[in-house]
Structure formats: structure tokens, C-alpha cells
Design an enzyme around this catalytic site. Structure first.
Site, PDB file in Angstrom:
ATOM      1  N   GLY A   1       0.577  -0.949  -0.311  1.00  0.00           N
ATOM      2  CA  GLY A   1      -0.122   0.148   0.158  1.00  0.00           C
ATOM      3  C   GLY A   1       1.204   0.763   0.268  1.00  0.00           C
ATOM      4  O   GLY A   1       2.158   1.188  -0.292  1.00  0.00           O
TER       5      GLY A   1
ATOM      6  N   GLY B   1       3.110   3.598   1.599  1.00  0.00           N
ATOM      7  CA  GLY B   1       2.919   4.293   2.489  1.00  0.00           C
ATOM      8  C   GLY B   1       3.137   5.707   3.505  1.00  0.00           C
ATOM      9  O   GLY B   1       3.661   6.103   3.763  1.00  0.00           O
ATOM     10  N   ARG B   2       3.428   6.074   1.437  1.00  0.00           N
ATOM     11  CA  ARG B   2       3.885   7.404   2.345  1.00  0.00           C
ATOM     12  C   ARG B   2       3.248   8.305   1.154  1.00  0.00           C
ATOM     13  O   ARG B   2       3.954   9.427   0.947  1.00  0.00           O
ATOM     14  CB  ARG B   2       5.518   7.617   2.785  1.00  0.00           C
ATOM     15  CG  ARG B   2       6.400   7.597   1.359  1.00  0.00           C
ATOM     16  CD  ARG B   2       7.799   7.259   1.558  1.00  0.00           C
ATOM     17  NE  ARG B   2       8.642   6.872   1.149  1.00  0.00           N
ATOM     18  CZ  ARG B   2      10.156   6.983   0.563  1.00  0.00           C
ATOM     19  NH1 ARG B   2      10.337   8.322   1.278  1.00  0.00           N
ATOM     20  NH2 ARG B   2      10.318   6.593  -0.477  1.00  0.00           N
TER      21      ARG B   2
ATOM     22  N   LYS C   1       4.053  12.829  -2.556  1.00  0.00           N
ATOM     23  CA  LYS C   1       5.059  11.553  -1.046  1.00  0.00           C
ATOM     24  C   LYS C   1       6.460  12.046  -0.584  1.00  0.00           C
ATOM     25  O   LYS C   1       6.400  12.916  -1.126  1.00  0.00           O
ATOM     26  CB  LYS C   1       6.244  11.227  -2.558  1.00  0.00           C
ATOM     27  CG  LYS C   1       6.328   9.733  -2.537  1.00  0.00           C
ATOM     28  CD  LYS C   1       6.868   9.023  -4.064  1.00  0.00           C
ATOM     29  CE  LYS C   1       8.113   7.854  -3.464  1.00  0.00           C
ATOM     30  NZ  LYS C   1       9.218   7.491  -4.517  1.00  0.00           N
TER      31      LYS C   1
ATOM     32  N   ASP D   1       8.127   5.776   8.450  1.00  0.00           N
ATOM     33  CA  ASP D   1       7.509   7.326   9.329  1.00  0.00           C
ATOM     34  C   ASP D   1       6.823   8.319   7.540  1.00  0.00           C
ATOM     35  O   ASP D   1       6.139   9.330   8.033  1.00  0.00           O
ATOM     36  CB  ASP D   1       8.771   8.078   9.433  1.00  0.00           C
ATOM     37  CG  ASP D   1       9.687   8.330   8.345  1.00  0.00           C
ATOM     38  OD1 ASP D   1       9.569   7.910   6.918  1.00  0.00           O
ATOM     39  OD2 ASP D   1      10.517   9.157   8.673  1.00  0.00           O
ATOM     40  N   GLY D   2       6.633   7.129   6.956  1.00  0.00           N
ATOM     41  CA  GLY D   2       5.622   8.293   5.947  1.00  0.00           C
ATOM     42  C   GLY D   2       6.194   9.183   5.471  1.00  0.00           C
ATOM     43  O   GLY D   2       5.876   9.930   4.625  1.00  0.00           O
TER      44      GLY D   2
ATOM     45  N   ASP E   1       4.786  -4.592  -7.222  1.00  0.00           N
ATOM     46  CA  ASP E   1       4.369  -3.057  -6.397  1.00  0.00           C
ATOM     47  C   ASP E   1       4.584  -1.942  -7.527  1.00  0.00           C
ATOM     48  O   ASP E   1       4.017  -0.736  -7.646  1.00  0.00           O
ATOM     49  CB  ASP E   1       4.506  -2.850  -5.328  1.00  0.00           C
ATOM     50  CG  ASP E   1       4.964  -2.730  -4.879  1.00  0.00           C
ATOM     51  OD1 ASP E   1       5.975  -4.201  -5.209  1.00  0.00           O
ATOM     52  OD2 ASP E   1       6.538  -2.001  -4.337  1.00  0.00           O
ATOM     53  N   ASN E   2       4.991  -1.463  -8.540  1.00  0.00           N
ATOM     54  CA  ASN E   2       5.966  -0.225  -8.981  1.00  0.00           C
ATOM     55  C   ASN E   2       5.542  -0.740 -10.557  1.00  0.00           C
ATOM     56  O   ASN E   2       6.692  -0.247 -11.174  1.00  0.00           O
ATOM     57  CB  ASN E   2       7.892  -0.945  -8.423  1.00  0.00           C
ATOM     58  CG  ASN E   2       8.190  -0.563  -7.113  1.00  0.00           C
ATOM     59  OD1 ASN E   2       6.973   0.175  -6.571  1.00  0.00           O
ATOM     60  ND2 ASN E   2       9.375   0.041  -6.583  1.00  0.00           N
TER      61      ASN E   2
ATOM     62  N   ASP F   1       7.868   5.078  -9.627  1.00  0.00           N
ATOM     63  CA  ASP F   1       8.006   5.024  -8.200  1.00  0.00           C
ATOM     64  C   ASP F   1       9.943   5.557  -8.400  1.00  0.00           C
ATOM     65  O   ASP F   1      11.154   4.162  -8.368  1.00  0.00           O
ATOM     66  CB  ASP F   1       7.702   3.537  -7.781  1.00  0.00           C
ATOM     67  CG  ASP F   1       6.869   3.878  -7.028  1.00  0.00           C
ATOM     68  OD1 ASP F   1       5.978   4.585  -6.751  1.00  0.00           O
ATOM     69  OD2 ASP F   1       6.168   3.205  -6.442  1.00  0.00           O
TER      70      ASP F   1
HETATM   71  P1  AMP Z   1       9.025   1.204  -3.132  1.00  0.00           P
HETATM   72  O1  AMP Z   1      10.266  -0.092  -2.481  1.00  0.00           O
HETATM   73  O2  AMP Z   1      10.071   2.356  -2.130  1.00  0.00           O
HETATM   74  O3  AMP Z   1       9.016   0.870  -4.150  1.00  0.00           O
HETATM   75  O4  AMP Z   1       8.571   0.798  -1.546  1.00  0.00           O
HETATM   76  C1  AMP Z   1       8.025  -0.139  -0.851  1.00  0.00           C
HETATM   77  C2  AMP Z   1       6.979  -0.048   0.144  1.00  0.00           C
HETATM   78  O5  AMP Z   1       7.068   0.510   1.735  1.00  0.00           O
HETATM   79  C3  AMP Z   1       5.546   0.754  -0.409  1.00  0.00           C
HETATM   80  O6  AMP Z   1       4.249   0.020   0.049  1.00  0.00           O
HETATM   81  C4  AMP Z   1       5.500   1.991   0.282  1.00  0.00           C
HETATM   82  O7  AMP Z   1       4.906   3.116   0.375  1.00  0.00           O
HETATM   83  C5  AMP Z   1       6.323   1.585   1.426  1.00  0.00           C
HETATM   84  N1  AMP Z   1       7.657   2.959   2.122  1.00  0.00           N
HETATM   85  C6  AMP Z   1       8.545   3.119   1.430  1.00  0.00           C
HETATM   86  N2  AMP Z   1       9.312   3.934   2.030  1.00  0.00           N
HETATM   87  C7  AMP Z   1       8.372   4.471   3.593  1.00  0.00           C
HETATM   88  C8  AMP Z   1       8.199   5.257   4.422  1.00  0.00           C
HETATM   89  N3  AMP Z   1       9.774   6.179   4.562  1.00  0.00           N
HETATM   90  N4  AMP Z   1       7.006   5.254   4.910  1.00  0.00           N
HETATM   91  C9  AMP Z   1       6.397   4.814   4.721  1.00  0.00           C
HETATM   92  N5  AMP Z   1       6.434   3.540   3.622  1.00  0.00           N
HETATM   93  C10 AMP Z   1       7.071   3.657   3.026  1.00  0.00           C
HETATM   94 MG    MG Z   2       7.014   1.585  -4.423  1.00  0.00          MG
END
Ligand code: AMP
Ligand code: MG
Length: 518
Positions: free
Chosen positions: A102, A104-105, A125, A137-138, A270-271, A280
Site C-alpha cells: 500500500g 506507505g508515504r 510523496k 515514517d511516511g 507494486d512498482n 516509483d
Molecule cells: P518502494 O520500494 O519504494 O516501492 O516501497 C515499497 C513499500 O514501502 C511501499 O509500500 C512504500 O509505500 C513503502 N515505503 C517506503 N518508504 C516508506 C516510508 N518512508 N514510510 C512509509 N512507507 C514507506
Molecule cells: Mg513503490
């Protein structure tokens, strides 16, 4: 022109699908819903660092003139017609099922409809936690936000399908990050990017519904996606036709990445955009020295699953995951042949693209052998990919000796050629010149085609690294320069950047390899 503040935002996604409207930001599983309401968490002070005038013009959006509008770009103001939410999705990460992930940020504020009737999601973002933040931390740091902001615009101007970036703001708040994952966490300046795309839907948005056996939700999301983003698809077998088009768009995207030498670095499902967009931006990189095994992502070692040369195969694997998610609503016997069209589409488009890179009038079966010889020779001598193809444009039509050829490509080389490497290059160029001789288009038409296909300016990681270091010191000269250069990647106007990656950058973190910490 409309302003961010007075715009009447649409909210089609949230009114169509079930969501968790509680606004609860505690990390949790959210079965039964496609999104969870998430109000951005305000920050200390929103300061506008960059704004994309061209994108704003396309949207018919005024540049913020007052602080309240800037505040929207940092999540400090949410207007009445916005409905901020985080989307629920799952994914396969590095080849394994990861369950619910989902946004997350990322927080979508609302849908911006243009005068022409096109809608775009406006998404922040780094605007704080959501129900999907898990243990994080979002937030986002300046370094990764600059990278996303500049690169999404760079890809757009290269002509590669991508999500866009409208603005970059700093938050005035520090964010704690362990950049090297080695226990040395440090505070970095926080920042927020506003991203823009018709939709940020990923393969994972469909995978989660299948994994939860929410077949009605799945069916509705697929039909909504088709009606809204693939309106030309009608008749029976709509879902199958749609999946086939997703396959085609994804194959095209991979060809485009190979054309410009882009390595995404984290091709988890998810990307993967269901619209075929690059989405992403994390530990990505352009290829400097040509190497199909190059991965910019430290987390991708030692397997190199997401290396440059593996991207097309991984995209096919990811499409297999999407196909699996559709099994409850399309017959397997129909889905599998649709998935298999990937190979034919990919290779057809790939050879066409390579023919354009080489300035060929058309690509025959024989030419595919020459293209393979190019790949093998480049892999052996590892020249700078971008510079090699630029130098190829101005290749003299007669070359007498091995030395002459080596000299012509000298500026693109990271190391002196060994005699056997010079020989390989000479053989390649001799075959290529023979082929050019048989071209039915003029030399200048051929060169024109090459100039349109081969970028001359690419946003290399070391340049980004330098621009970020400057910004962290409060200077923005290089940042502004790069922002201009990326708009004209096929011209020689910014030839001050036309050089190989400098030696100091070859092993430096952030210049050759990056972690996912962002
Ligand atoms: P990513 O590898 O950047 O595509 O992230 C994979 C997952 O981790 C996704 O669900 C993102 O929303 C979550 N995510 C990455 N960095 C953060 C963050 N700093 N805070 C919250 N969720 C994160
Ligand atoms: Mg992602």
C-alpha cells in the site's frame, strides 16, 4: 487557468470503491477496501524549491502565488473538495509474495480535471504516515525527492512514458535515515514531491484483491480501469483485450528503457504501472559503461534480478503475476496466450528501436545478427553507452585501420582497448558500414533518425549527486542547470555534460550504487 486552492477536485476512485473512511493512521491490514483515508501530517514550514511550469500549463494550473497554495504542496492545507487517501495494494518483491504493502508515504489529494476533460491524480510523496506505513515514517528525504522530481521530468522529455512531477518542497523538518543500512542513521532534510499521473494504479492493486478473494472488487476495479483509462476497448472479452494491451504497453516501456539505458532498480510488481508508465523512482540509474549485468540497487546484490539486461524478462514475469491475479475473472486458456504475446511484441519493437538507433532504413533478419553483434561488442568493451551511440552518428563512412576506429570512439571509453577488443570493435564497425552502404535512405536522413533516437544528455547519477550536495548547502545552480538540460536531451546545447562518468564517481555511494533508503 485554475488555482490549486479553488479547484473543484473530483473523487471518482473513492466514490466508486469501498474504503476505510476512519482516517486512522495506525498501520494495519485493511481487508475489503481499496483505500484508506489519510490526511497529510502537517510539517514545520513548506518552502517551494521547484515547480514544473510546462506540466502546470498542460494541467491549466496557476503557479502558487500565496503561502496557502504552497502549503497544499506540502500537505499543510487540504481543501474542501479534496479527499486524501492512500491506496491499498500488494506485491511480489524480489520474486516473493510480500502481501499487503500500500501507499506507505504517498497520499492522493484528489483528481484534477483539465478543460479538455482529462483527469490526473495529484499525489504527495512524503506527506506523513498512512494505514500502510508499516514500521516506517511516511516521510521522504530531500535527496530522494530531488531524484524523483528531476528524473520523472527527464524521462518525460526523453519521450519515455512516465508519471510526472509538478513540485518539490522542503518541509523544514529533519528525517532520520540509515542511508547505508549499516547502523549509522543520520538526520537529513525532509522534502515532498507532488506527483501527477492519470492513475498510479499498479499490478499490485489487482494482486491484493485476488489474494483476498475479493472477486467483486477485482471485477469492478478492472472494469473501472478499462472504462476510464482504456475507453477504446469495447465488446466481448474486454478484460482479455485489456490485459493484452497492458502486455503491449509494458513491452513498449521496456524497449524504451533499453533505448535510453535506464535501469529502474526495483521492478517489484507494486512498482509496475497498469498504464505502462515508469513509476516509483528509487535507486535507479542510467547505464554509464555498457553492462547488461549492471544494477544500481545495493539491495539487488548479489542476485542482480533487476539488472539492465534482465528488465525485459522481469517485466514478463511481473505480467505473469498480473495474469495470475486475473484468473478469477478470465479463463486461463485465454490469459496464457495473451501473456505469451509479450515476447513477439517485445522483440519486434526492440529490433525496430535498435534499427533506429543505428540509423537503418528497415530491420531485416540479417540485421538482427548485426544488432546482436553490437550488444556483444559493447558488453565486451564497455564503452559509455550514451557517448558511443553519439559518436556512431558521426562515424566516417570509410575507416582504414583498427586504430582509426578505436580513435573515433576514444572519448566513450572508460579503459584503453586491448588488441583483441580493438579487433572486435573494428569487425563490428566494418559490418555496420557495409550495412549502411545498403541503406535506401540518405546518410543525412539516417543520421537524423539516430539523433532522434539516441539521447545526448542523460541525467547521470553523479550529476544528481552533485546537485543534491549543493542543494543541501543551500545552492541551486547545478539543480537549475540540470532542470534546463533535461528538457533538451537530444540537442548538443548542454555539451558541458557530454562526458563519461568521472573516475571519482565510479565507486562513490549515490553515484554508482544506491540503497533503497529514501
Ligand atoms: P518502494 O520500494 O519504494 O516501492 O516501497 C515499497 C513499500 O514501502 C511501499 O509500500 C512504500 O509505500 C513503502 N515505503 C517506503 N518508504 C516508506 C516510508 N518512508 N514510510 C512509509 N512507507 C514507506
Ligand atoms: Mg513503490
Amino acid at each position: 487557468m485554475e488555482s490549486l486552492r479553488s479547484k473543484n477536485y473530483k473523487r471518482d476512485f473513492v466514490t466508486t470503491f469501498p474504503g476505510d473512511e476512519s482516517g486512522n493512521l495506525t498501520p494495519r491490514q485493511t481487508p475489503g477496501v481499496l483505500y484508506s483515508k489519510a490526511i497529510p501530517t502537517p510539517v514545520e514550514k513548506v518552502t517551494l524549491l521547484a515547480w514544473s511550469d510546462e506540466l502546470a500549463a498542460e494541467l491549466g494550473m496557476q503557479k502558487p502565488t500565496e503561502q496557502q497554495e504552497v502549503d497544499i504542496l506540502g500537505g499543510n492545507l487540504v481543501t474542501d473538495t479534496m479527499y486524501p487517501y492512500a491506496a491499498c495494494y500488494a506485491g511480489h518483491q524480489f520474486g516473493s509474495w510480500a502481501g499487503q504493502l500500500g501507499d506507505g508515504r504517498a497520499i492522493t489529494l484528489g483528481e484534477w480535471e483539465t478543460i479538455a476533460g482529462k483527469t490526473f491524480e495529484l499525489q504527495l510523496k512524503g506527506a506523513g504516515p498512512t494505514a500502510y506505513s508499516r514500521r516506517a515514517d511516511g516521510r521522504a528525504v530531500l535527496r530522494s525527492s530531488v531524484r524523483e522530481y528531476l528524473m520523472s521530468e527527464a524521462m518525460h522529455y526523453l519521450g519515455v512514458p512516465t508519471t510526472r512531477a509538478l513540485s518539490l518542497v522542503t518541509t523544514g523538518e529533519p528525517v532520520l535515515r540509515d542511508m547505508f543500512y549499516n547502523g549509522n542513521a543520520a538526520y537529513e532534510p525532509g522534502a515532498i514531491v507532488m506527483r501527477v499521473a492519470p492513475s498510479f494504479l499498479r499490478f499490485g492493486n489487482f494482486e491484493i484483491l485476488n489474494s483476498r478473494k475479493e472477486t467483486d472488487n477485482l471485477k469492478n476495479l478492472v472494469n473501472w480501469t478499462i472504462d476510464r483509462y482504456y475507453p477504446h476497448i469495447t465488446g466481448n472479452d474486454k478484460v482479455l483485450t485489456w490485459f493484452t494491451e497492458v502486455v503491449e504497453r509494458t513491452a513498449s516501456l521496456m524497449v524504451e528503457w533499453q533505448r535510453v539505458g535506464f535501469v529502474h532498480g526495483v521492478m517489484n510488481t507494486d512498482n509496475m504501472s497498469v498504464l505502462g508508465l515508469t513509476i516509483d523512482y528509487g535507486p535507479y540509474s542510467f547505464v554509464d559503461d555498457y553492462d547488461p549485468d549492471f544494477t544500481p540497487n545495493t539491495t539487488d546484490l548479489p542476485g542482480r534480478r533487476y539488472a539492465f539486461g534482465k528488465q525485459p524478462g522481469i517485466a514478463y514475469w511481473n505480467l505473469g503475476c498480473l495474469a495470475a491475479a486475473l484468473l478469477p475473472i478470465v479463463e486461463k486458456d485465454k490469459l496464457l496466450p495473451a501473456l505469451e504475446t509479450y515476447k513477439e511484441v517485445y522483440w519486434r519493437k526492440y529490433y525496430q528501436m535498435m534499427g533506429n538507433k543505428l540509423g537503418l532504413d528497415k530491420v531485416t533478419n540479417e540485421d538482427t545478427t548485426l544488432i546482436t553483434q553490437f550488444e556483444q561488442t559493447l558488453t565486451a568493451i564497455k564503452p559509455d553507452m550514451t557517448m558511443f551511440f553519439q559518436l556512431l552518428i558521426d562515424l566516417p563512412l570509410y575507416v582504414g585501420s583498427t586504430q582509426e576506429v578505436a580513435d573515433h570512439f576514444k572519448d566513450s571509453l572508460y579503459e584503453d582497448l586491448k588488441p583483441e577488443e580493438s579487433e572486435l570493435l573494428f569487425n563490428l564497425i566494418t559490418n555496420y558500414l557495409e550495412r549502411l552502404n545498403r541503406n535506401t535512405i540518405t546518410r543525412s536522413a539516417s543520421q537524423e533518425l539516430m539523433r532522434k533516437t539516441n539521447p545526448r544528455f542523460i541525467l547521470r547519477n553523479y550529476l544528481l549527486h552533485q546537485a543534491i550536495e549543493e542543494l543541501e548547502r543551500g545552492e541551486n545552480q547545478l539543480f537549475l542547470k540540470l532542470q534546463q538540460a533535461l528538457k533538451e536531451p537530444y540537442s548538443d546545447k548542454f555539451d558541458e555534460f557530454f562526458q563519461t562518468r568521472p573516475e571519482w564517481a565510479s565507486q562513490k555511494a549515490g553515484c554508482s550504487m544506491l540503497s533503497c533508503s529514501s
